[in-house]
Design a protein around this motif. Structure first.
Motif, PDB file in Angstrom:
ATOM      1  N   PRO A 168       0.844  -1.189   0.000  1.00 47.87           N
ATOM      2  CA  PRO A 168       0.000   0.000   0.000  1.00 47.87           C
ATOM      3  C   PRO A 168       0.886   1.248   0.000  1.00 47.87           C
ATOM      4  N   VAL A 169       0.895   1.995  -1.063  1.00 50.44           N
ATOM      5  CA  VAL A 169       1.753   3.182  -1.130  1.00 50.44           C
ATOM      6  C   VAL A 169       0.947   4.442  -1.466  1.00 50.44           C
ATOM      7  N   SER A 170       0.062   4.340  -2.465  1.00 51.52           N
ATOM      8  CA  SER A 170      -0.709   5.524  -2.854  1.00 51.52           C
ATOM      9  C   SER A 170      -2.188   5.259  -2.621  1.00 51.52           C
ATOM     10  N   ILE A 171      -2.989   6.333  -2.642  1.00 52.32           N
ATOM     11  CA  ILE A 171      -4.431   6.129  -2.471  1.00 52.32           C
ATOM     12  C   ILE A 171      -5.105   5.808  -3.792  1.00 52.32           C
ATOM     13  N   ASP A 172      -4.412   6.068  -4.885  1.00 54.09           N
ATOM     14  CA  ASP A 172      -5.091   5.992  -6.177  1.00 54.09           C
ATOM     15  C   ASP A 172      -4.414   5.073  -7.188  1.00 54.09           C
ATOM     16  N   SER A 230      -1.346   5.330  -8.176  1.00 51.19           N
ATOM     17  CA  SER A 230      -0.357   6.034  -8.999  1.00 51.19           C
ATOM     18  C   SER A 230       1.079   5.637  -8.676  1.00 51.19           C
ATOM     19  N   SER A 231       1.287   4.778  -7.680  1.00 54.10           N
ATOM     20  CA  SER A 231       2.661   4.348  -7.384  1.00 54.10           C
ATOM     21  C   SER A 231       3.004   3.021  -8.046  1.00 54.10           C
TER      22      SER A 231
END
Lengths: 207, 739
Positions: free
Chosen positions: A90-94, A96-97
């Motif tokens: 889990p790195v970005s909310i959307d 995009s990572s």
């Protein structure tokens, strides 16, 4: 239009070339088949209302697993918290990572923006499936090219490179540099990732 | 006691060679477990509520609505009524729940009443900061070749002398240079998974300080450090921001104690950017005088910037950077802003100092119509770190690798292909990098097994691989033969990974411990081979009589002579310590490196987009331990440098005080296609090898900002004054506006 005239799609794995190359009938059939599978899956999925959780079955890395999901449960949370498959991060909310990249029905997707329920009946492949006794060639190439530092983005990158090279097995360096921009690395391993991907294309790293 | 040295130059078989990372497969296949990945049975998930305001006072906090949310197990306030909040995101409360989603819902349900207070987030305008009363005491770095007379007022004399020197200079560059605040943006956010076992805390913490964070939990929790185990096998990025347990780490441990269940509390992405550390901004206004050859005669500058809600600024001590002319006046001011708090960021002070001052040196070349490389070389007379000759040699190497002589043109005078112009730039850097204090236990088992155990961590530099290489080298084995145990605070203490000190420190302790362990083994083997221990060596997987390999025992056979008694030796190094007998400096490690970097860019005059074409990094490094991983540090540093040169900055909304680009999609960083061709060249004559190990995690991240800025200025003929050089700033510079 010649093959080489087609710029690679900037999103890893979306196979624009194969899509354009294939006969329209074949492409249409594939699309219909995919839709049919989805429709079946939807029909098979239990009616879920509100926040109630249900047991469903997910096919992950070739095995069927029973998991409890709410309608809002993401595929990423289910993989990480119920199946202990913590390679996807889990790195970005959307999305995009690219750190949560897994392969669903042959396509790379961001597991953190995908609902677990939408994956019922589909084939889910995580980075863990590329390990084992004899790691995948992409894994070996990442290790050989030292395409990792802290390693937190690495599993997502490995999956993205695997998916990209599945679609573009003869990718040139230029195509690699323009086709793998969906994954973010903070330590700065991009130069080594390019080396790793090229090594796989050249067959320099055994699987 | 063994003689603590490395093998003679050219004779090492393991250190300095190219090895695959020993934990490479684990990292690449997702089996490496980070704090975020540790999910003990029965675990609940906690999330943090942060301040929505840049400056406010809390009137009341009501946790009860959160506690009513289905799935929420516990909620705890970290602040109380009347507490002041100094920046957006500052911690207010935590909520633990059965799932990520329920925890998020719980956080959203907390009712907080705020009294919103005026905020100040502007760090670029010193006059505005002064008017708002937000400036603080800075510092001075003043030096003059001529001394004031007994009757002179010192400030007046300095002012007069500086003005005289400027007047006598062949050329004076007046410039403004700046570099915006950035954040660490660790991909694994700060946080931990905490659990209690028999009244003792186990904190799986994402940390670059395994051996030092236990007491930080123990104090607030009212237990002793002995009752805390900090565990961290893998850390998803730190860059200087993960030395502490932090309020949220302690809150996680408290929630776990309160609920009797393991708790995971990792920051959300926006929180990671808002509250988990920043690198201070720096803005500088200068007048620099030089002779007709471009050699600086006098430097006069004033600088300011912000480190966030507490005073702080880029140190004036390192300005102008590396080049320290005898006649200089550097004055700094701090600006307090309602922005998150500073944390060490890879090579603190240096990247900003380099970007704010080596750009001015390049502008001297531009103004005089000289070749920048010549000007940077001639100014080496001002280098005070004793590395002038190393820099000169490195400049020649870098120039050859980038093709400087073939590609060079005067600033703004290169050929234009359509709307594209190209340019070259360079910059130099320096860093200490001496090893930290480190202890380890080296064990040789009767079955031939070898291990090293220490409370260190792998920030990404390949710590395990380096340790395995040192131990294998000493025992004449391969790195696969060595088991490295680290990441646990119950292991022998090893220093925090900061200041590029890790590889120096762990190489020291492991070489010492291994040499001592080997002495013990040789003493056991010697009678069997009918010689004395000092006639034996470990080589090629065997213990042999020096010079007569036929008189030898295989490693396993030799170890079997230990019977039931494994060998354990403690390796210990105290930072900066001298040899107990001779008083000499350690021969195993050293400090102080230089480094020269050159950038080649293409700039589109129509769009303002800067593209990296090529980047050359020449780096001296002392004794290299794990070559591939050392090179990776340089590649990574250069890419991080490209990030702050062209892409990333913290963008504040002046009206609301909000950090507006605090998600990954908005906080711009380079992607794989943005980095161009990077060439890493280790500068390593025999003299470098003989210096001992020096860390290089930080030095190569320092110079890219200035080198790329100088390349852009060379391409377009005007200076883009502020980093990052976004297309907008490039276009504004081209239009002659301050960018």
């Amino acid at each position: 239009m010649k093959d080489q005239d087609l710029a690679p799609w900037p999103q890893a794995g979306f196979d624009r070339r194969a899509f354009l190359k294939g006969s329209s009938a074949a492409a249409a059939a594939t699309t219909l088949a995919t839709h049919a599978t989805q429709a079946q899956a939807q029909a098979a999925a239990p009616e879920i209302v509100g926040r109630q959780s249900r047991l469903v079955e997910l096919k992950v890395n070739g095995k069927t697993a029973s998991v409890r999901v709410e309608p809002r449960s993401t595929l990423l949370d289910v993989l990480r918290y119920q199946l202990q498959l913590t390679g996807a991060k889990p790195v970005s909310i959307d999305g995009s990572s690219g750190a949560s990249t897994v392969i669903v029905d042959g396509k790379p997707i961001a597991a953190n923006t995908t609902l677990a329920l939408d994956c019922v009946g589909k084939s889910i492949q995580t980075v863990e499936s590329l390990g084992g006794e004899k790691p995948d060639a992409v894994v070996s190439a990442f290790v050989h090219a030292d395409a990792m530092q802290c390693g937190f983005c690495t599993p997502g990158f490995v999956v993205a490179v695997r998916a990209f090279l599945d679609k573009n097995p003869g990718a040139t360096e230029e195509q690699i540099r323009s086709g793998l921009n969906g994954n973010l690395c903070r330590c700065g391993t991009y130069a080594n990732v390019v080396m790793a991907a090229l090594e796989v294309v050249k067959g320099g790293s055994r699987g | 006691m063994a003689n603590y040295v490395w093998p003679k130059f050219g004779t090492a078989t393991v250190i300095g060679k190219r090895h695959d990372r020993v934990d490479g497969v684990a990292k690449a296949t997702g089996t490496a477990k980070y704090a975020y990945d540790i999910n003990p049975a029965g675990m609940i998930i906690a999330r943090l509520l942060g301040s929505p305001h840049a400056h406010a006072k809390i009137k009341s906090i009501d946790l009860s609505p959160a506690k009513k949310v289905p799935g929420v197990v516990e909620a705890v306030a970290l602040k109380k009524a009347d507490d002041e909040l100094l920046f957006q995101g500052e911690e207010i409360a935590v909520v633990a729940a059965e799932s990520e989603a329920a925890a998020a819902e719980g956080v959203a349900a907390i009712k907080v009443e705020y009294e919103v207070l005026p905020h100040f987030v502007n760090d670029t305008d010193l006059a505005a900061a002064k008017a708002a009363g937000m400036t603080g005491k800075g510092g001075k770095n003043i030096s003059l070749a001529k001394e004031p007379g007994d009757d002179d007022d010192e400030d007046e004399f300095t002012e007069k002398e500086i003005n005289r020197l400027l007047k006598e200079s062949a050329v004076v560059v007046e410039g403004e240079y700046g570099i915006h605040m950035i954040t660490h943006m660790c991909l694994e956010p700060h946080g931990s998974t905490c659990e209690w076992k028999d009244g003792k805390l186990v904190a799986h913490l994402s940390t670059q300080n395994v051996s030092g964070t236990g007491p930080q939990f123990a104090g607030p929790l009212g237990i002793t450090a002995d009752d805390v185990t900090v565990h961290c096998d893998y850390i998803g990025g730190g860059f200087g921001s993960k030395f502490a347990a932090d309020t949220w780490g302690v809150a996680c441990a408290e929630l776990s104690k309160k609920t009797g269940r393991p708790v995971k509390l990792m920051l959300d992405r926006d929180q990671e950017l808002k509250i988990a550390g920043n690198r201070p901004s720096g803005f500088l206004k200068c007048r620099v005088g030089a002779d007709k050859n471009g050699v600086i005669t006098v430097w006069d500058s004033e600088q300011w910037g912000t480190a966030g809600a507490k005073p702080g600024v880029v140190s004036e001590k390192v300005v102008p950077y590396v080049y320290e002319p005898k006649n200089r006046r550097v004055i700094s001011h701090t600006i307090k802003t309602n922005r998150g708090l500073v944390r060490a960021w890879r090579a603190p002070n240096h990247p900003q100092a380099c970007a704010m001052s080596q750009t001015a040196i390049d502008d001297i070349a531009a103004k005089l119509g000289l070749n920048s490389l010549d000007v940077f070389k001639r100014n080496l007379v001002h280098v005070a770190n004793g590395k002038a000759e190393v820099y000169a040699a490195q400049m020649d190497v870098a120039a050859r690798l980038i093709g400087w002589n073939d590609k060079w043109h005067l600033h703004g005078k290169g050929p234009k292909k359509g709307s594209i112009v190209e340019g070259l730039g360079l910059a130099i850097h320096t860093w200490g990098g001496g090893g930290h204090t480190s202890k380890c236990t080296i064990r040789i088992s009767p079955d031939g097994g070898v291990s090293s155990t220490l409370g260190s961590q792998d920030l990404g530099v390949g710590t395990r691989t380096a340790i395995a290489a040192v131990v294998a080298e000493t025992f004449g084995l391969t790195i696969d033969d060595v088991q490295v145990n680290m990441g646990n605070s119950k292991y022998p203490a090893s220093g925090p990974s900061g200041g590029s000190t890790t590889i120096g420190g762990v190489s020291e302790s492991n070489r010492r411990g291994s040499l001592d362990a080997l002495d013990k083994l040789l003493a056991v083997v010697a009678p069997k081979l009918g010689v004395t221990a000092d006639q034996l060596e470990a080589k090629g997987g065997r213990i042999q009589v020096v010079g007569s390999p036929s008189k030898s025992l295989g490693w396993k056979e030799a170890c079997s002579l230990l019977g039931m008694n494994a060998i354990e030796a403690q390796g210990e190094y105290v930072r900066g310590s001298k040899d107990a007998k001779t008083g000499a400096d350690s021969k195993l490690s050293n400090s102080q490196v230089g480094g020269v970097q050159m950038a080649e860019v293409a700039v589109d005059l129509d769009t303002g987009v800067v593209k990296m074409k090529k980047f050359v990094a020449v780096q001296d490094v002392g004794t290299i331990i794990a070559r591939k991983q050392a090179e990776s540090q340089v590649y990574g540093s250069v890419i991080m440098g490209i990030a702050y040169a062209l892409f990333e900055e913290q963008i504040m909304d002046q009206a609301s005080g909000a950090f507006v680009n605090c998600e990954i999609a908005d906080y711009k960083l380079p992607r794989l296609g943005d980095i161009g061709d990077i060439v890493v060249e280790m500068y390593e004559p025999e003299s470098e090898y003989n210096r001992g190990v020096v860390g290089i995690g930080e030095p190569p991240v320092i110079a890219p900002g200035a080198a790329i800025s100088n390349a852009v200025a060379n391409a377009i003929g005007v200076r883009v004054s502020t980093l990052p050089m976004t297309p907008q700033r490039v276009l504004e510079a081209l239009k002659g506006r301050k960018a």
